[in-house]
Design a protein around this motif. Structure first.
Motif, PDB file in Angstrom:
ATOM      1  N   LEU A   1     -71.973 -50.732 -73.934  1.00 49.43           N
ATOM      2  CA  LEU A   1     -70.769 -49.904 -74.102  1.00 49.43           C
ATOM      3  C   LEU A   1     -70.956 -48.927 -75.251  1.00 49.43           C
ATOM      4  CD1 LEU A   1     -67.759 -52.359 -73.615  1.00 49.43           C
ATOM      5  CD2 LEU A   1     -68.399 -50.461 -72.136  1.00 49.43           C
ATOM      6  N   GLY A   2     -71.577 -49.395 -76.325  1.00 51.47           N
ATOM      7  CA  GLY A   2     -71.852 -48.512 -77.460  1.00 51.47           C
ATOM      8  C   GLY A   2     -72.705 -47.326 -77.041  1.00 51.47           C
ATOM      9  N   GLU A   3     -73.736 -47.576 -76.247  1.00 50.91           N
ATOM     10  CA  GLU A   3     -74.575 -46.481 -75.747  1.00 50.91           C
ATOM     11  C   GLU A   3     -73.748 -45.510 -74.914  1.00 50.91           C
ATOM     12  OE1 GLU A   3     -77.893 -48.107 -73.611  1.00 50.91           O
ATOM     13  OE2 GLU A   3     -78.519 -49.322 -75.330  1.00 50.91           O
ATOM     14  N   MET A   4     -72.905 -46.038 -74.062  1.00 52.26           N
ATOM     15  CA  MET A   4     -72.060 -45.186 -73.211  1.00 52.26           C
ATOM     16  C   MET A   4     -71.120 -44.324 -74.052  1.00 52.26           C
ATOM     17  SD  MET A   4     -71.203 -48.012 -70.258  1.00 52.26           S
ATOM     18  CE  MET A   4     -70.226 -46.955 -69.196  1.00 52.26           C
ATOM     19  N   LEU A   5     -70.705 -44.867 -75.198  1.00 53.91           N
ATOM     20  CA  LEU A   5     -69.756 -44.165 -76.070  1.00 53.91           C
ATOM     21  C   LEU A   5     -70.449 -43.471 -77.248  1.00 53.91           C
ATOM     22  CD1 LEU A   5     -67.040 -46.939 -76.029  1.00 53.91           C
ATOM     23  CD2 LEU A   5     -66.811 -44.657 -75.029  1.00 53.91           C
ATOM     24  N   GLU A   6     -71.773 -43.482 -77.233  1.00 57.53           N
ATOM     25  CA  GLU A   6     -72.580 -42.840 -78.270  1.00 57.53           C
ATOM     26  C   GLU A   6     -72.276 -43.382 -79.669  1.00 57.53           C
ATOM     27  OE1 GLU A   6     -71.985 -38.632 -77.644  1.00 57.53           O
ATOM     28  OE2 GLU A   6     -73.283 -38.641 -75.875  1.00 57.53           O
TER      29      GLU A   6
ATOM     30  N   ASP B   1     -58.825 -41.675 -80.505  1.00 56.61           N
ATOM     31  CA  ASP B   1     -59.450 -41.205 -79.271  1.00 56.61           C
ATOM     32  C   ASP B   1     -60.583 -42.142 -78.857  1.00 56.61           C
ATOM     33  OD1 ASP B   1     -57.747 -39.044 -78.979  1.00 56.61           O
ATOM     34  OD2 ASP B   1     -59.091 -37.631 -79.977  1.00 56.61           O
ATOM     35  N   PHE B   2     -61.354 -42.622 -79.836  1.00 60.32           N
ATOM     36  CA  PHE B   2     -62.431 -43.573 -79.529  1.00 60.32           C
ATOM     37  C   PHE B   2     -61.864 -44.850 -78.915  1.00 60.32           C
ATOM     38  CE2 PHE B   2     -65.054 -47.226 -80.451  1.00 60.32           C
ATOM     39  CZ  PHE B   2     -66.276 -46.820 -79.931  1.00 60.32           C
ATOM     40  N   ASP B   3     -60.791 -45.380 -79.498  1.00 62.45           N
ATOM     41  CA  ASP B   3     -60.175 -46.604 -78.979  1.00 62.45           C
ATOM     42  C   ASP B   3     -59.758 -46.417 -77.526  1.00 62.45           C
ATOM     43  OD1 ASP B   3     -60.414 -47.763 -81.509  1.00 62.45           O
ATOM     44  OD2 ASP B   3     -58.326 -47.308 -82.059  1.00 62.45           O
ATOM     45  N   LYS B   4     -59.165 -45.281 -77.214  1.00 60.43           N
ATOM     46  CA  LYS B   4     -58.719 -45.010 -75.844  1.00 60.43           C
ATOM     47  C   LYS B   4     -59.904 -44.943 -74.890  1.00 60.43           C
ATOM     48  CE  LYS B   4     -54.644 -42.535 -77.431  1.00 60.43           C
ATOM     49  NZ  LYS B   4     -54.002 -41.216 -77.552  1.00 60.43           N
ATOM     50  N   ARG B   5     -60.973 -44.283 -75.297  1.00 61.48           N
ATOM     51  CA  ARG B   5     -62.164 -44.209 -74.450  1.00 61.48           C
ATOM     52  C   ARG B   5     -62.747 -45.606 -74.233  1.00 61.48           C
ATOM     53  NH1 ARG B   5     -65.203 -40.783 -77.984  1.00 61.48           N
ATOM     54  NH2 ARG B   5     -67.059 -41.483 -76.903  1.00 61.48           N
ATOM     55  N   LEU B   6     -62.799 -46.398 -75.305  1.00 64.73           N
ATOM     56  CA  LEU B   6     -63.312 -47.760 -75.220  1.00 64.73           C
ATOM     57  C   LEU B   6     -62.464 -48.606 -74.279  1.00 64.73           C
ATOM     58  CD1 LEU B   6     -65.112 -50.123 -76.123  1.00 64.73           C
ATOM     59  CD2 LEU B   6     -63.654 -50.324 -78.171  1.00 64.73           C
ATOM     60  N   LEU B   7     -61.162 -48.565 -74.436  1.00 64.99           N
ATOM     61  CA  LEU B   7     -60.275 -49.366 -73.590  1.00 64.99           C
ATOM     62  C   LEU B   7     -60.319 -48.910 -72.133  1.00 64.99           C
ATOM     63  CD1 LEU B   7     -57.242 -49.830 -75.995  1.00 64.99           C
ATOM     64  CD2 LEU B   7     -58.941 -51.543 -75.327  1.00 64.99           C
ATOM     65  N   ASN B   8     -60.439 -47.605 -71.898  1.00 65.80           N
ATOM     66  CA  ASN B   8     -60.571 -47.113 -70.521  1.00 65.80           C
ATOM     67  C   ASN B   8     -61.828 -47.680 -69.871  1.00 65.80           C
ATOM     68  OD1 ASN B   8     -58.205 -45.592 -70.411  1.00 65.80           O
ATOM     69  ND2 ASN B   8     -59.200 -43.747 -71.159  1.00 65.80           N
ATOM     70  N   LEU B   9     -62.941 -47.678 -70.592  1.00 64.31           N
ATOM     71  CA  LEU B   9     -64.190 -48.226 -70.059  1.00 64.31           C
ATOM     72  C   LEU B   9     -64.096 -49.734 -69.846  1.00 64.31           C
ATOM     73  CD1 LEU B   9     -67.133 -46.489 -71.957  1.00 64.31           C
ATOM     74  CD2 LEU B   9     -66.741 -46.549 -69.496  1.00 64.31           C
ATOM     75  N   LEU B  10     -63.524 -50.410 -70.791  1.00 68.16           N
ATOM     76  CA  LEU B  10     -63.482 -51.872 -70.776  1.00 68.16           C
ATOM     77  C   LEU B  10     -62.702 -52.416 -69.589  1.00 68.16           C
ATOM     78  CD1 LEU B  10     -64.470 -54.170 -72.567  1.00 68.16           C
ATOM     79  CD2 LEU B  10     -62.307 -54.053 -73.773  1.00 68.16           C
TER      80      LEU B  10
ATOM     81  N   GLY C   1     -62.666 -51.663 -66.469  1.00 65.12           N
ATOM     82  CA  GLY C   1     -63.332 -51.838 -65.195  1.00 65.12           C
ATOM     83  C   GLY C   1     -64.831 -51.681 -65.238  1.00 65.12           C
ATOM     84  N   ASN C   2     -65.384 -51.489 -66.414  1.00 62.91           N
ATOM     85  CA  ASN C   2     -66.807 -51.203 -66.499  1.00 62.91           C
ATOM     86  C   ASN C   2     -67.546 -52.030 -67.530  1.00 62.91           C
ATOM     87  OD1 ASN C   2     -66.869 -48.941 -64.597  1.00 62.91           O
ATOM     88  ND2 ASN C   2     -65.545 -47.952 -66.096  1.00 62.91           N
ATOM     89  N   LEU C   3     -67.081 -53.243 -67.796  1.00 63.11           N
ATOM     90  CA  LEU C   3     -67.807 -54.083 -68.745  1.00 63.11           C
ATOM     91  C   LEU C   3     -69.125 -54.478 -68.094  1.00 63.11           C
ATOM     92  CD1 LEU C   3     -67.836 -55.495 -71.488  1.00 63.11           C
ATOM     93  CD2 LEU C   3     -66.828 -57.484 -70.373  1.00 63.11           C
ATOM     94  N   PRO C   4     -70.223 -54.056 -68.655  1.00 64.12           N
ATOM     95  CA  PRO C   4     -71.521 -54.346 -68.039  1.00 64.12           C
ATOM     96  C   PRO C   4     -71.832 -55.844 -68.027  1.00 64.12           C
ATOM     97  CG  PRO C   4     -71.709 -52.682 -69.775  1.00 64.12           C
ATOM     98  CD  PRO C   4     -70.339 -53.255 -69.869  1.00 64.12           C
ATOM     99  N   VAL C   5     -72.452 -56.294 -66.957  1.00 63.40           N
ATOM    100  CA  VAL C   5     -72.907 -57.671 -66.868  1.00 63.40           C
ATOM    101  C   VAL C   5     -74.377 -57.662 -67.282  1.00 63.40           C
ATOM    102  CG1 VAL C   5     -73.243 -59.671 -65.364  1.00 63.40           C
ATOM    103  CG2 VAL C   5     -71.276 -58.159 -65.028  1.00 63.40           C
ATOM    104  N   CYS C   6     -74.594 -57.961 -68.551  1.00 62.30           N
ATOM    105  CA  CYS C   6     -75.940 -57.952 -69.114  1.00 62.30           C
ATOM    106  C   CYS C   6     -75.918 -58.809 -70.376  1.00 62.30           C
ATOM    107  CB  CYS C   6     -76.409 -56.524 -69.416  1.00 62.30           C
ATOM    108  SG  CYS C   6     -75.398 -55.646 -70.624  1.00 62.30           S
ATOM    109  N   SER C   7     -77.069 -58.968 -70.999  1.00 63.14           N
ATOM    110  CA  SER C   7     -77.142 -59.855 -72.167  1.00 63.14           C
ATOM    111  C   SER C   7     -76.381 -59.309 -73.376  1.00 63.14           C
ATOM    112  CB  SER C   7     -78.597 -60.145 -72.535  1.00 63.14           C
ATOM    113  OG  SER C   7     -79.253 -58.944 -72.885  1.00 63.14           O
ATOM    114  N   ARG C   8     -76.243 -57.993 -73.469  1.00 63.13           N
ATOM    115  CA  ARG C   8     -75.532 -57.391 -74.617  1.00 63.13           C
ATOM    116  C   ARG C   8     -74.585 -56.304 -74.113  1.00 63.13           C
ATOM    117  NH1 ARG C   8     -79.508 -56.114 -79.218  1.00 63.13           N
ATOM    118  NH2 ARG C   8     -77.550 -55.741 -80.274  1.00 63.13           N
TER     119      ARG C   8
END
Length: 152
Positions: free
Chosen positions: A29-34, A6-15, A17-24
């Motif tokens: 993404l980790g924060e978004m996924l707790e 389930d975590f992998d699916k949530r991660l891939l769904n976010l990735l 279209g929502n990969l943040p443009v930032c230094s880390r």
């Protein structure tokens, strides 16, 4: 190949279209996924190793950057298809190289910084052993779609 968690699916769904443009971005993404950045990176590494993920990257407007593109259809002798595909893959501007059924059995897109570079590369590809015919199919109008897979 192991099943997606389930975590992998949530991660891939976010990735998708929502990969943040930032230094880390993976920490974000980790924060978004707790979870932690390390956990995100380890799961992405595992997903790549298991064949679920090929690459993470951006799309650029190649025309705006001064590049031109074309779709190339090759007719290649079947016994030399793998060698021709490998030769094509060595060109930095060659993308989406794939085998198809039919007379034109190897297709790829080519992005180049100029018409002269495109013509040189296509002449080199046409001269490869096993290449019997080459068609350059320029787009007259671009239609872009955004495909995202919702993993449940």
């Amino acid at each position: 190949m192991t099943a997606l968690t389930d975590f992998d699916k949530r991660l891939l769904n976010l990735l998708q279209g929502n990969l943040p443009v930032c230094s880390r971005p993976f920490a974000h993404l980790g924060e978004m996924l707790e979870t932690t950045e390390e956990h995100v990176l380890s799961r992405l590494d595992a997903l790549r190793s298991e064949g679920y993920l090929r690459r993470i990257g951006t799309f650029f407007n190649s025309e705006r950057l001064g590049y031109q593109g074309t779709l190339i259809a090759l007719e290649v002798a079947p016994e030399q298809l793998a060698d021709v595909a490998q030769a094509v893959n060595r060109y930095a501007g060659a993308t989406h190289n794939y085998e198809r059924e039919g007379r034109y059995n190897l297709w790829f897109t080519l992005l180049t910084p100029s018409r002269a570079v495109e013509e040189r590369i296509l002449a080199e590809v046409a001269a490869l052993p096993g290449v019997q015919n080459l068609m350059s199919l320029k787009a007259h109008k671009r239609y872009k779609i955004n495909v995202q897979f919702k993993l449940h």
